[in-house]
Write a protein that holds these residues in place. Structure first.
Motif, PDB file in Angstrom:
ATOM      1  N   MET A  37       0.796  -1.289  -0.025  1.00 29.51           N
ATOM      2  CA  MET A  37       0.102  -0.140   0.107  1.00 29.51           C
ATOM      3  C   MET A  37       0.798   1.242  -0.137  1.00 29.51           C
ATOM      4  O   MET A  37       0.379   2.257  -0.718  1.00 29.51           O
ATOM      5  CB  MET A  37      -0.965  -0.051   1.345  1.00 29.51           C
ATOM      6  N   SER A  38       1.943   1.409   0.598  1.00 27.58           N
ATOM      7  CA  SER A  38       2.993   2.609   0.629  1.00 27.58           C
ATOM      8  C   SER A  38       3.372   2.732  -0.586  1.00 27.58           C
ATOM      9  O   SER A  38       3.442   4.071  -1.125  1.00 27.58           O
ATOM     10  CB  SER A  38       3.877   2.366   1.439  1.00 27.58           C
ATOM     11  N   VAL A  39       3.881   1.847  -1.587  1.00 22.55           N
ATOM     12  CA  VAL A  39       4.066   1.845  -2.953  1.00 22.55           C
ATOM     13  C   VAL A  39       2.709   2.666  -3.680  1.00 22.55           C
ATOM     14  O   VAL A  39       3.073   3.473  -4.564  1.00 22.55           O
ATOM     15  CB  VAL A  39       4.700   0.517  -3.421  1.00 22.55           C
ATOM     16  N   VAL A  40       2.003   2.060  -3.468  1.00 27.41           N
ATOM     17  CA  VAL A  40       0.885   2.450  -4.159  1.00 27.41           C
ATOM     18  C   VAL A  40       0.270   3.754  -3.993  1.00 27.41           C
ATOM     19  O   VAL A  40       0.196   4.532  -4.842  1.00 27.41           O
ATOM     20  CB  VAL A  40      -0.636   1.513  -3.893  1.00 27.41           C
ATOM     21  N   ILE A  58       7.828  16.924  -8.798  1.00 29.20           N
ATOM     22  CA  ILE A  58       7.954  16.028  -9.433  1.00 29.20           C
ATOM     23  C   ILE A  58       9.155  15.155  -9.085  1.00 29.20           C
ATOM     24  O   ILE A  58       9.002  13.742  -8.692  1.00 29.20           O
ATOM     25  CB  ILE A  58       8.117  16.085 -11.108  1.00 29.20           C
ATOM     26  N   ARG A  59      10.355  15.695  -8.802  1.00 22.99           N
ATOM     27  CA  ARG A  59      11.413  14.908  -8.305  1.00 22.99           C
ATOM     28  C   ARG A  59      11.116  14.466  -7.012  1.00 22.99           C
ATOM     29  O   ARG A  59      11.563  13.205  -6.486  1.00 22.99           O
ATOM     30  CB  ARG A  59      12.287  15.896  -8.297  1.00 22.99           C
ATOM     31  N   ARG A  60      10.485  15.053  -6.300  1.00 26.27           N
ATOM     32  CA  ARG A  60      10.357  14.595  -4.650  1.00 26.27           C
ATOM     33  C   ARG A  60       9.183  13.542  -4.790  1.00 26.27           C
ATOM     34  O   ARG A  60       9.426  12.411  -4.036  1.00 26.27           O
ATOM     35  CB  ARG A  60       9.423  15.791  -3.970  1.00 26.27           C
ATOM     36  N   ALA A  61       8.251  13.449  -5.686  1.00 22.71           N
ATOM     37  CA  ALA A  61       7.056  12.461  -5.581  1.00 22.71           C
ATOM     38  C   ALA A  61       7.980  11.220  -6.215  1.00 22.71           C
ATOM     39  O   ALA A  61       7.774   9.837  -5.666  1.00 22.71           O
ATOM     40  CB  ALA A  61       6.139  12.837  -6.509  1.00 22.71           C
ATOM     41  N   ARG A  62       8.844  11.272  -7.274  1.00 20.38           N
ATOM     42  CA  ARG A  62       9.656  10.011  -7.630  1.00 20.38           C
ATOM     43  C   ARG A  62      10.430   9.497  -6.575  1.00 20.38           C
ATOM     44  O   ARG A  62      10.645   8.375  -6.541  1.00 20.38           O
ATOM     45  CB  ARG A  62      10.499  10.590  -8.999  1.00 20.38           C
ATOM     46  N   LEU A 119      10.415   5.640  -5.223  1.00 18.32           N
ATOM     47  CA  LEU A 119      11.789   4.884  -5.123  1.00 18.32           C
ATOM     48  C   LEU A 119      11.883   4.523  -3.538  1.00 18.32           C
ATOM     49  O   LEU A 119      12.419   3.401  -3.344  1.00 18.32           O
ATOM     50  CB  LEU A 119      13.054   5.473  -5.753  1.00 18.32           C
ATOM     51  N   ALA A 120      11.767   5.375  -2.581  1.00 18.52           N
ATOM     52  CA  ALA A 120      11.982   5.018  -1.375  1.00 18.52           C
ATOM     53  C   ALA A 120      10.906   4.014  -0.806  1.00 18.52           C
ATOM     54  O   ALA A 120      11.186   3.169   0.079  1.00 18.52           O
ATOM     55  CB  ALA A 120      11.941   6.162  -0.355  1.00 18.52           C
ATOM     56  N   LEU A 141       2.642  10.644  -7.218  1.00 23.67           N
ATOM     57  CA  LEU A 141       3.314  11.008  -8.388  1.00 23.67           C
ATOM     58  C   LEU A 141       2.433  11.134  -9.522  1.00 23.67           C
ATOM     59  O   LEU A 141       2.537  12.135 -10.489  1.00 23.67           O
ATOM     60  CB  LEU A 141       4.298   9.956  -8.665  1.00 23.67           C
ATOM     61  N   LEU A 142       1.380  10.403  -9.735  1.00 21.83           N
ATOM     62  CA  LEU A 142       0.540  10.581 -10.652  1.00 21.83           C
ATOM     63  C   LEU A 142      -0.267  11.877 -10.616  1.00 21.83           C
ATOM     64  O   LEU A 142      -0.663  12.414 -11.731  1.00 21.83           O
ATOM     65  CB  LEU A 142      -0.539   9.243 -10.845  1.00 21.83           C
TER      66      LEU A 142
END
Length: 89
Positions: free
Chosen positions: A32-35, A61-65, A69-70, A41-42
């Motif tokens: 769920m954290s990845v989702v 955008i960079r922060r959301a990416r 990744l984290a 990001l979307l």
């Protein structure tokens, strides 16, 4: 008028007509954290669709990416080594 239907339709459930199992629900909860990070990001991408991204948009955008990744890294670190994502590896 008679309707022709499968005789076993009421007895046999299709694979997609069933509820998720406990293991599937646990997998969803684990990811769920990845989702949620991917949804964020979307959202940032959608906000910049109709305009040229500003410097602030680029930072978002960079922060959301980085959050995606984290979240993926954290999920992989807690997994048992099984493949979680649909990559070609």
């Amino acid at each position: 008028m008679r309707h022709i239907v499968a005789v076993q339709a009421g007895v046999t459930a299709d694979e997609y007509d069933r509820e998720p199992t406990a293991a599937e629900l646990d997998g969803i909860e684990r990811e769920m954290s990845v989702v949620l990070a991917e949804v964020d990001l979307l959202d940032v991408y959608i906000a910049t669709l109709d305009r040229t991204p500003t410097e602030l948009d680029s930072r978002r955008i960079r922060r959301a990416r980085r959050r995606v990744l984290a979240a993926r890294r954290a999920l992989l670190n807690q997994s048992d080594g099984t493949s979680l994502f649909g990559g070609a590896a």
